[in-house]
Design a protein around this motif. Structure first.
Motif, mmCIF file in Angstrom:
data_model
loop_
_atom_site.group_PDB
_atom_site.id
_atom_site.type_symbol
_atom_site.label_atom_id
_atom_site.label_comp_id
_atom_site.label_asym_id
_atom_site.label_seq_id
_atom_site.Cartn_x
_atom_site.Cartn_y
_atom_site.Cartn_z
ATOM 1 N N ASN A 182 -5.540 2.198 -15.585
ATOM 2 C CA ASN A 182 -5.103 3.595 -15.640
ATOM 3 C C ASN A 182 -6.223 4.514 -15.164
ATOM 4 O OD1 ASN A 182 -2.389 3.909 -17.534
ATOM 5 N ND2 ASN A 182 -3.499 1.997 -17.800
ATOM 6 N N ASP A 183 -7.292 3.953 -14.687
ATOM 7 C CA ASP A 183 -8.401 4.751 -14.180
ATOM 8 C C ASP A 183 -7.959 5.507 -12.928
ATOM 9 O OD1 ASP A 183 -11.615 4.579 -14.765
ATOM 10 O OD2 ASP A 183 -11.162 5.162 -12.696
ATOM 11 N N SER A 242 -9.827 6.113 -10.371
ATOM 12 C CA SER A 242 -10.504 5.598 -9.176
ATOM 13 C C SER A 242 -9.510 4.861 -8.300
ATOM 14 C CB SER A 242 -11.614 4.618 -9.556
ATOM 15 O OG SER A 242 -12.558 5.247 -10.353
ATOM 16 N N LYS A 243 -9.660 5.052 -6.994
ATOM 17 C CA LYS A 243 -8.743 4.429 -6.054
ATOM 18 C C LYS A 243 -9.367 3.184 -5.416
ATOM 19 C CE LYS A 243 -5.588 7.540 -6.658
ATOM 20 N NZ LYS A 243 -6.188 8.153 -7.848
ATOM 21 N N TYR A 244 -8.498 2.347 -4.811
ATOM 22 C CA TYR A 244 -8.909 1.221 -3.957
ATOM 23 C C TYR A 244 -9.684 0.170 -4.744
ATOM 24 C CZ TYR A 244 -9.332 -0.183 1.021
ATOM 25 O OH TYR A 244 -9.187 -0.793 2.256
ATOM 26 N N LEU A 245 -9.385 0.083 -6.062
ATOM 27 C CA LEU A 245 -10.186 -0.801 -6.918
ATOM 28 C C LEU A 245 -9.989 -2.279 -6.593
ATOM 29 C CD1 LEU A 245 -9.941 1.054 -10.339
ATOM 30 C CD2 LEU A 245 -12.034 0.599 -9.048
ATOM 31 N N ALA A 297 -9.726 -3.507 -3.591
ATOM 32 C CA ALA A 297 -10.645 -3.758 -2.475
ATOM 33 C C ALA A 297 -12.097 -3.762 -2.967
ATOM 34 C CB ALA A 297 -10.451 -2.702 -1.388
ATOM 35 N N ALA A 337 -3.878 -7.176 -1.860
ATOM 36 C CA ALA A 337 -4.809 -6.457 -2.737
ATOM 37 C C ALA A 337 -4.234 -5.084 -3.023
ATOM 38 C CB ALA A 337 -6.182 -6.321 -2.084
ATOM 39 N N HIS A 338 -4.057 -4.762 -4.285
ATOM 40 C CA HIS A 338 -3.675 -3.400 -4.663
ATOM 41 C C HIS A 338 -3.794 -3.228 -6.172
ATOM 42 C CE1 HIS A 338 0.282 -4.666 -6.218
ATOM 43 N NE2 HIS A 338 0.422 -5.410 -5.145
ATOM 44 N N SER A 339 -3.728 -1.982 -6.618
ATOM 45 C CA SER A 339 -3.726 -1.686 -8.050
ATOM 46 C C SER A 339 -2.304 -1.512 -8.551
ATOM 47 C CB SER A 339 -4.490 -0.383 -8.332
ATOM 48 O OG SER A 339 -5.831 -0.499 -7.964
ATOM 49 N N VAL A 340 -2.113 -1.819 -9.829
ATOM 50 C CA VAL A 340 -0.829 -1.630 -10.497
ATOM 51 C C VAL A 340 -1.073 -0.755 -11.723
ATOM 52 C CG1 VAL A 340 0.850 -2.830 -11.972
ATOM 53 C CG2 VAL A 340 0.300 -3.742 -9.705
ATOM 54 N N GLU A 341 -0.178 0.214 -11.939
ATOM 55 C CA GLU A 341 -0.303 1.081 -13.122
ATOM 56 C C GLU A 341 1.060 1.267 -13.768
ATOM 57 O OE1 GLU A 341 0.538 4.397 -15.347
ATOM 58 O OE2 GLU A 341 0.843 4.676 -13.202
ATOM 59 N N HIS A 342 1.126 1.087 -15.058
ATOM 60 C CA HIS A 342 2.337 1.395 -15.830
ATOM 61 C C HIS A 342 1.901 1.651 -17.275
ATOM 62 C CE1 HIS A 342 6.669 1.718 -15.932
ATOM 63 N NE2 HIS A 342 6.798 0.841 -16.900
#
Lengths: 368, 368
Positions: free
Chosen positions: B52-53, B55-58, B60, B73-78
């Protein structure tokens, strides 16, 4: 692996207005409900939101606003290629059998603070993407003797294409000399070499082969998927080649059992003019070393094969929406529904979406 | 659909220290490289970050820090169930055939501004989750005559379990009376009824059935996956039942062809004490109407079936890491490697992870 098709799409206008990301997401999603045969909220197994916005729980929020109660729901972020990453995530849920129908909605709003990669301190003061755009451009000029005019033609072509895209940010012709004389941002980049940050949203509906024809007479199949993340730091990157794009396109061509010569239309990630020249070469779409003659010829003859909706330069670049709007355009081209933008005889189309100086890339191949 | 196993895991300590999210992600990921047989960076097809941070592109960034050059590669948030959502996304990449080996790393840091759902204005001034925790508690008390002592037993049990979890936030015994006399936050909630926000990271490595035994002699299989998002707004929710958890568990039990009676150990999302009582009932783990006798009996006999690592109340709740740390615990239990926390004869385990007043839930079933 089950086949997966795009069976619906929708888009907001891409605009400089400040619009809440929830409103944007709902707008493009509503269009899918308005235009897709037999769709209803209870048929949607997954809602994936692609965004760089700092707002949380957006997949649940969009679901509630749209009246959907999905199994799968979450946001996906990977900077400028969030949209294509979200689409591939949806693809995998369907291909694996966990879902039959997944909505992918991407949006970002102008002045979103999440659009700059803060972690990469190697760039010193140069936190804005213009830094790498400028380095790419200088390198291209040195290696290929690329001229400012050749770069400007990319922008002139894409602004011209955007005239026929009702959702585009720009609806204005810019001449080559006007582009060459636009405000200098760095030694090598002028204002009109850059894509427009903006507000915008695009949505697509993906469905398994088992149910696709329920929703569309012309499902468009995702036949090739390629992804590669090489690094997060710009300094670890090469300057003269989009190497993650090379790798991602190889994966996608192999999976689709096709080759560049068979691609009839392509959406290219032209964050800056130089990116279109580099990508055309690195994806194998032209054998011309720096692709500038190829682009000049397209511009002069009105050929819309590359970036028919105007690219990021003409249509605008709302980060989370971009990859999805690229997919939507290729779907419309394959369905022969792109009206004034239509390329003749399209059987295969390609999407190229990348992040942060091409430290990562996605390539998709779509077929009718 | 290809079978998918957990073949490696790692965790940082859960702590009140402010640690950069990139550092946290790397710490739990490094443990996987240190402890997983035959693993090397080039074998990892995907890196999914759960956080939930802002910061982007985590994904990578973590890839670069860990020397991985993944395809996916990507972030997931829920929100609070980001971790289990990321794990299921990784599951689908592997089950579909797009990947063979995927790393899932979840982290959040204490005082992360992204941890409060700002969109839901229906709650007026009550933006903190304590609002819904309090409403749930009041409803439970009215419906089941639940006492403060019964709630306190959940906390006492989970704090006791956390003593044997080296990564836990809390390593302190809290007696029932101490919990009942801890600071009142609302009429119905005391400080020690609440889980601890904290910094922490957990990582797991997932692999397809084709390669799982290369990495582990004891792969743990994901046999059931259930997800449900009902809404984003608390006011659209029921107060006396975790209805998204009911639905998600039904999906998971059906997919795994099992039933609650066969579950030997469970990680339950005890954001507040009342959540554990509600979840035990709503997941069918006890026929006792309000589950308090069931929990009291576990506490008195030292039975660790529910929340053996201490739950969110004892171990702490770094949002993006929580679901992944729950999976890690169930994997260790199934491998008989949970040391002092080990439950005897574990064959099937369950993970329950939810977000925002159970407006959404994930349930996973794991088997050795």
């Amino acid at each position: 692996m089950r086949k997966v098709a795009v069976v619906g799409y929708g888009s907001s206008n891409f605009t400089k207005d400040e619009i809440p990301v929830e409103t944007l997401l709902l707008e493009s999603t509503k269009q899918i409900f308005d235009t897709t045969r037999n769709i209803s909220q209870d048929l949607i197994d997954g809602v994936i939101v692609s965004t760089n916005d700092n707002s949380k729980y957006l997949a649940a929020i969009l679901s509630e606003l749209a009246g959907i109660k999905p199994k799968i729901a979450h946001s996906v972020e990977h900077l400028c290629s969030s949209g294509s990453n979200a689409a591939i995530s949806a693809y995998s849920y369907i291909a694996s059998g966990l879902a039959d129908v997944v909505l992918v909605a991407g949006a970002d709003k102008i002045n979103n603070t999440g659009q700059v990669l803060e972690w990469d301190k190697t760039r010193g003061e140069f936190t804005h993407p213009i830094f790498w755009g400028s380095m790419f451009t200088k390198t291209h000029k040195r290696k290929f003797n690329t001229t400012d005019e050749e770069l400007a033609i990319v922008s002139a072509k894409n602004h011209k294409h955007a005239l026929d895209n009702p959702n585009a940010y720009s609806h204005k012709i810019h001449t080559i000399s006007e582009i060459m004389n636009s405000k200098n941002i760095t030694d090598d980049l002028r204002l009109l070499d850059c894509s427009y940050p903006c507000s915008g949203s695009s949505s697509i509906l993906l469905a398994s082969e088992d149910v696709a024809t329920k929703f569309s007479d012309e499902p468009v199949w995702i036949s090739g998927v390629g992804q590669k993340t090489n690094s997060a730091s710009f300094v670890k990157n090469e300057l003269s080649v989009l190497s993650s794009s090379v790798t991602a396109s190889k994966y996608a061509y192999d999976m689709a059992k096709t080759c560049p010569a068979e691609i009839d239309v392509a959406e290219i990630h032209d964050a800056f003019t130089v990116c279109e020249l580099m990508a055309i070469k690195d994806l194998g779409l032209s054998e011309n070393e720096n692709a500038s003659d190829y682009v000049r010829d397209m511009f002069n003859t009105g050929n819309r094969k590359i970036n028919p909706r105007g690219g990021l330069i003409g249509a605008g670049h709302p980060l989370g929406a971009t990859g999805i709007s690229q997919i939507m355009e290729i779907v419309m081209q394959l369905q022969n529904k792109a009206e004034k933008r239509q390329v003749c005889g399209v059987k295969k189309g390609l999407i190229h979406n990348m992040s942060a100086a091409a430290t990562s890339s996605t390539v998709l191949i779509l077929e009718s």
